[in-house]
Scaffold this motif. Structure first.
Motif, mmCIF file in Angstrom:
data_model
loop_
_atom_site.group_PDB
_atom_site.id
_atom_site.type_symbol
_atom_site.label_atom_id
_atom_site.label_comp_id
_atom_site.label_asym_id
_atom_site.label_seq_id
_atom_site.Cartn_x
_atom_site.Cartn_y
_atom_site.Cartn_z
ATOM 1 N N LYS A 221 0.873 -1.173 0.000
ATOM 2 C CA LYS A 221 0.000 0.000 0.000
ATOM 3 C C LYS A 221 0.911 1.224 0.000
ATOM 4 O O LYS A 221 1.559 1.525 1.000
ATOM 5 C CB LYS A 221 -0.875 -0.049 1.249
ATOM 6 C CG LYS A 221 -1.957 0.969 1.316
ATOM 7 C CD LYS A 221 -2.903 0.590 2.436
ATOM 8 C CE LYS A 221 -3.271 1.785 3.248
ATOM 9 N NZ LYS A 221 -4.241 1.460 4.274
ATOM 10 N N GLN B 287 -4.374 6.554 1.762
ATOM 11 C CA GLN B 287 -5.778 6.629 1.381
ATOM 12 C C GLN B 287 -6.269 5.414 0.598
ATOM 13 O O GLN B 287 -7.456 5.213 0.446
ATOM 14 C CB GLN B 287 -6.090 7.926 0.613
ATOM 15 C CG GLN B 287 -5.430 8.071 -0.726
ATOM 16 C CD GLN B 287 -4.089 8.790 -0.664
ATOM 17 O OE1 GLN B 287 -3.424 8.800 0.367
ATOM 18 N NE2 GLN B 287 -3.677 9.388 -1.766
ATOM 19 N N ASN B 288 -5.354 4.582 0.083
ATOM 20 C CA ASN B 288 -5.773 3.369 -0.642
ATOM 21 C C ASN B 288 -6.235 2.311 0.340
ATOM 22 O O ASN B 288 -5.700 2.188 1.433
ATOM 23 C CB ASN B 288 -4.626 2.808 -1.479
ATOM 24 C CG ASN B 288 -4.373 3.628 -2.713
ATOM 25 O OD1 ASN B 288 -5.080 4.590 -2.986
ATOM 26 N ND2 ASN B 288 -3.361 3.253 -3.453
ATOM 27 N N GLN C 262 -2.428 -2.360 -3.801
ATOM 28 C CA GLN C 262 -2.505 -2.281 -5.255
ATOM 29 C C GLN C 262 -1.172 -1.927 -5.908
ATOM 30 O O GLN C 262 -0.988 -2.131 -7.096
ATOM 31 C CB GLN C 262 -3.564 -1.259 -5.673
ATOM 32 C CG GLN C 262 -4.966 -1.635 -5.268
ATOM 33 C CD GLN C 262 -5.412 -2.902 -5.969
ATOM 34 O OE1 GLN C 262 -5.267 -3.043 -7.173
ATOM 35 N NE2 GLN C 262 -5.938 -3.834 -5.209
ATOM 36 N N HIS D 125 0.018 2.820 -7.076
ATOM 37 C CA HIS D 125 -1.406 3.030 -7.307
ATOM 38 C C HIS D 125 -1.967 4.009 -6.282
ATOM 39 O O HIS D 125 -1.848 3.799 -5.079
ATOM 40 C CB HIS D 125 -2.142 1.696 -7.206
ATOM 41 C CG HIS D 125 -3.617 1.815 -7.392
ATOM 42 N ND1 HIS D 125 -4.187 1.972 -8.640
ATOM 43 C CD2 HIS D 125 -4.623 1.807 -6.498
ATOM 44 C CE1 HIS D 125 -5.495 2.045 -8.490
ATOM 45 N NE2 HIS D 125 -5.782 1.956 -7.204
ATOM 46 N N ALA D 126 -2.577 5.064 -6.771
ATOM 47 C CA ALA D 126 -3.294 6.021 -5.927
ATOM 48 C C ALA D 126 -4.739 6.056 -6.416
ATOM 49 O O ALA D 126 -5.062 5.538 -7.487
ATOM 50 C CB ALA D 126 -2.654 7.400 -6.022
ATOM 51 N N HIS D 127 -5.601 6.655 -5.650
ATOM 52 C CA HIS D 127 -7.021 6.702 -6.000
ATOM 53 C C HIS D 127 -7.259 7.332 -7.370
ATOM 54 O O HIS D 127 -8.050 6.836 -8.172
ATOM 55 C CB HIS D 127 -7.799 7.451 -4.917
ATOM 56 C CG HIS D 127 -9.265 7.484 -5.163
ATOM 57 N ND1 HIS D 127 -10.057 6.365 -5.077
ATOM 58 C CD2 HIS D 127 -10.091 8.505 -5.519
ATOM 59 C CE1 HIS D 127 -11.304 6.680 -5.366
ATOM 60 N NE2 HIS D 127 -11.353 7.979 -5.625
ATOM 61 N N GLU D 128 -6.553 8.401 -7.671
ATOM 62 C CA GLU D 128 -6.783 9.156 -8.907
ATOM 63 C C GLU D 128 -5.807 8.833 -10.033
ATOM 64 O O GLU D 128 -6.011 9.239 -11.159
ATOM 65 C CB GLU D 128 -6.709 10.659 -8.610
ATOM 66 C CG GLU D 128 -7.773 11.152 -7.661
ATOM 67 C CD GLU D 128 -9.162 11.149 -8.280
ATOM 68 O OE1 GLU D 128 -9.277 11.421 -9.490
ATOM 69 O OE2 GLU D 128 -10.125 10.874 -7.550
ATOM 70 N N ASN E 149 -2.127 6.240 -11.484
ATOM 71 C CA ASN E 149 -1.204 5.114 -11.350
ATOM 72 C C ASN E 149 0.105 5.511 -12.033
ATOM 73 O O ASN E 149 0.096 5.913 -13.195
ATOM 74 C CB ASN E 149 -1.808 3.869 -12.012
ATOM 75 C CG ASN E 149 -1.009 2.643 -11.734
ATOM 76 O OD1 ASN E 149 -0.480 2.477 -10.646
ATOM 77 N ND2 ASN E 149 -0.912 1.774 -12.722
#
Length: 104
Positions: free
Chosen positions: A31, A35-36, A40, A60-63, A65
């Protein structure tokens, strides 16, 4: 006897070629950002038994990659490595050492 010599020469050629092949790939998922919700992100070491190749990481971030590739020579890189990238390189190096022990 000539056949045995040919087989021995071929075996040496194969051994040399195998030392340049990518072997004992190591991967870690993690991670990267708080916030993830899950692991991912990943880093993967793709190196031969001499420690030459690359480390590829995907964050990988919410908004978004982001993917990074860093060249590796003798299990080190001229680029700064993250903790996870160092981990996968060490795991690949340890696996190569173990394979050499079994080979001898």
């Amino acid at each position: 006897e000539e056949r045995n010599e040919l087989i021995s020469a071929h075996a040496l050629t194969l051994s040399e070629k195998m030392s340049h092949a990518i072997r004992n790939v190591s991967t870690v998922r993690y991670k990267a950002f708080d916030q993830n919700g899950s692991n991912q992100s990943f880093s993967i070491a793709l190196v031969n038994e001499e420690g030459n190749g690359a480390v590829i990481s995907s964050l990988h971030a919410h908004e978004r990659n982001n993917t990074f590739a860093k060249p590796v020579q003798n299990y080190t890189s001229t680029y700064e490595l993250t903790e996870e990238e160092e981990q996968v390189l060490k795991e690949a190096k340890d696996a190569h050492k173990e394979a050499k022990k079994l080979k001898n």
